[in-house]
Design an enzyme around this catalytic site. Structure first.
Site, PDB file in Angstrom:
ATOM      1  N   TYR A 135       0.824  -1.212   0.000  1.00  0.00           N
ATOM      2  CA  TYR A 135       0.000   0.000   0.000  1.00  0.00           C
ATOM      3  C   TYR A 135       0.859   1.263   0.000  1.00  0.00           C
ATOM      4  CZ  TYR A 135      -4.829  -1.521   0.713  1.00  0.00           C
ATOM      5  OH  TYR A 135      -6.086  -2.009   0.554  1.00  0.00           O
ATOM      6  N   LYS A 185       2.047 -15.538   2.402  1.00  0.00           N
ATOM      7  CA  LYS A 185       2.195 -16.206   1.101  1.00  0.00           C
ATOM      8  C   LYS A 185       3.671 -16.542   0.960  1.00  0.00           C
ATOM      9  CE  LYS A 185       0.643 -17.593  -2.936  1.00  0.00           C
ATOM     10  NZ  LYS A 185      -0.296 -18.735  -3.083  1.00  0.00           N
ATOM     11  N   ASP A 217      -4.228 -17.884   0.181  1.00  0.00           N
ATOM     12  CA  ASP A 217      -5.261 -18.466  -0.691  1.00  0.00           C
ATOM     13  C   ASP A 217      -6.069 -19.519   0.074  1.00  0.00           C
ATOM     14  OD1 ASP A 217      -2.919 -19.976  -0.617  1.00  0.00           O
ATOM     15  OD2 ASP A 217      -2.998 -20.575  -2.722  1.00  0.00           O
ATOM     16  N   ASP A 241      -6.861  -6.432   3.883  1.00  0.00           N
ATOM     17  CA  ASP A 241      -7.938  -5.693   3.205  1.00  0.00           C
ATOM     18  C   ASP A 241      -8.925  -6.680   2.606  1.00  0.00           C
ATOM     19  OD1 ASP A 241      -9.293  -3.501   1.964  1.00  0.00           O
ATOM     20  OD2 ASP A 241      -8.285  -4.016   0.074  1.00  0.00           O
ATOM     21  N   ASP A 245     -12.881  -8.072   4.231  1.00  0.00           N
ATOM     22  CA  ASP A 245     -14.161  -7.949   3.515  1.00  0.00           C
ATOM     23  C   ASP A 245     -14.840  -9.307   3.432  1.00  0.00           C
ATOM     24  OD1 ASP A 245     -13.903  -5.213   2.973  1.00  0.00           O
ATOM     25  OD2 ASP A 245     -14.578  -5.450   0.896  1.00  0.00           O
TER      26      ASP A 245
HETATM   27  C1  IPM Z   1     -10.552  -0.403   3.754  1.00  0.00           C
HETATM   28  C2  IPM Z   1     -10.728   0.216   2.398  1.00  0.00           C
HETATM   29  C3  IPM Z   1      -9.504   1.086   2.109  1.00  0.00           C
HETATM   30  C4  IPM Z   1      -8.302   0.170   2.094  1.00  0.00           C
HETATM   31  C5  IPM Z   1      -9.592   1.910   0.819  1.00  0.00           C
HETATM   32  C6  IPM Z   1     -10.837   2.766   0.791  1.00  0.00           C
HETATM   33  C7  IPM Z   1      -8.384   2.741   0.606  1.00  0.00           C
HETATM   34  O1  IPM Z   1     -10.938  -0.748   1.424  1.00  0.00           O
HETATM   35  O2  IPM Z   1     -10.472   0.332   4.746  1.00  0.00           O
HETATM   36  O3  IPM Z   1     -10.513  -1.639   3.812  1.00  0.00           O
HETATM   37  O4  IPM Z   1      -8.002  -0.459   1.068  1.00  0.00           O
HETATM   38  O5  IPM Z   1      -7.641   0.069   3.118  1.00  0.00           O
HETATM   39 MG    MG Z   2     -11.126  -2.697   2.179  1.00  0.00          MG
END
Ligand code: IPM
Ligand code: MG
Length: 350
Positions: A135, A185, A217, A241, A245
């Site tokens: 990042y 990984k 993975d 990240d 999710d």
């Molecule tokens: C998160 C989001 C952010 C990230 C984006 C909006 C930059 O997806 O907080 O997970 O990738 O960290």
């Molecule tokens: Mg995110």
């Protein structure tokens, strides 16, 4: 107790307003001040993280954030995009430890796309490193090389960066079920081989925590196959990240999940795990519970107000038990409410 409130974009202002009402309803003396971040800041000042916001955030003990971003700003140069504001504040405040719980509320078991028996009782904490990795790695860019465009980014971690996030994860595991799964990984990427080595070197300091390793993975697969095998997961910025999710969706609604991003002294930025949902912005239908639960995390981690944190979390459980649902978690037989009414219900339950 100084809190900097950054409503942000999209549904951000609506959901933070409810969380602020909840904070104000507690008998604690907060100083709350608002500032701009993200697209709204770009519109007003040309920068997604203006100096005035940075100053307020640096002076505050904690930051409560709604969400940033939206299609309106997606075509701006990269330095002006809302996401840059979010990455900027994380980096400037040194918020390296991102805690993302994924908890399944029993009332919402049907909202998950997985079978109830796979997710019932799910309670995972993802600890994501937040200020390093690909990042922020240099060099990065898009250039023309040998007559064609060439895109590149750099993944890197120092051992001290790895060690400090692993310590946070080990400590968190200690307060839970004492199981820590470190995700990497290492079969392909040297950076993550170092990650695994550092994790193994630290493990003897935490003999009461069971450390395991998993390739990313496989971790993605195991999360949907048998998610209850996990207690605490720790990983780098990029993998975290993606996995966070995925983990959030196991619970059925990303609209329910808070997060905390902490520095070395428990100063923190608290935000819902979801985004700015531009499609429903301004309609008063967004779910404010993830932001309200983020305010609970703020009480717990930055201000050590455990009792107040539990009061807020208890109130959220109560409104779910009472059947209040915003559109994202609605099912027949429950009471569909808007953002404000959900806030009202939480205040009443408090
Ligand atoms: C998160 C989001 C952010 C990230 C984006 C909006 C930059 O997806 O907080 O997970 O990738 O960290
Ligand atoms: Mg995110």
């Amino acid at each position: 107790m100084k809190i900097c409130v950054l409503p942000g974009d999209g549904i951000g202002p609506e959901i933070t307003a409810e969380a602020v009402r909840v904070l104000r309803a507690l008998d604690l003396k907060f100083e709350l001040e608002e500032a701009l971040l993200g697209g709204s800041a770009v519109d007003a000042t040309g920068s997604p993280y203006p100096e005035a916001t940075s100053k307020l955030a640096r002076e505050a003990d904690a930051v409560l954030l709604g969400a940033v971003g939206g299609p309106k700003w997606d075509t701006l140069p990269r330095e002006q995009r809302p996401e840059r504001g979010l990455l900027g504040i994380r980096k400037e405040l040194g918020l390296f430890a991102n805690l993302r719980p994924a908890i399944l509320y029993p009332e919402l078991a049907n909202a998950s796309s997985l079978k109830p028996e796979i997710v019932a009782g799910l309670d995972i904490l993802i600890v994501r490193e937040l200020t390093g990795d690909i990042y922020f790695g240099q060099p990065r860019g898009i250039e023309v090389r040998n007559g064609e465009r060439y895109g590149f980014n750099t993944m890197h971690y120092t051992e001290s960066e790895i060690r400090r996030i692993l310590r946070v994860a080990f400590e968190a595991a200690r307060k839970r079920n004492r199981k820590l799964c470190s995700v990497d990984k290492m079969n392909v990427l040297e950076t993550t081989q170092l990650w695994r080595d550092v994790a193994n070197e630290l493990a003897p300091e935490y003999p009461d925590v069971e450390l395991t390793h998993m390739l990313v993975d496989n971790a993605a697969m195991q999360l949907v196959r048998a998610p209850k095998q996990f207690d605490v997961m720790v990983t780098g910025n990029m993998f975290g990240d993606i996995l966070s999710d995925e983990a959030s969706m196991l619970t059925g609604s990303i609209g329910m999940l808070p997060s905390a991003s902490l520095d070395e002294n428990n100063k923190g930025l608290y935000e819902p795990s979801h985004g700015s949902a531009p499609d429903i912005a301004g309609k008063g239908v967004a779910n404010p519970l993830a932001t309200i639960l983020s305010a609970a995390m703020l009480l717990r981690y930055t201000f050590a107000q455990e009792e107040a944190a539990q009061r807020v979390e208890g109130a959220v459980k109560k409104v779910l038990a009472q059947g209040y649902r915003t559109g994202d978690i609605f099912e027949p037989g429950t009471k569909r409410v808007g953002t404000r009414e959900m806030g009202d219900a939480v205040l009443a339950a408090l």
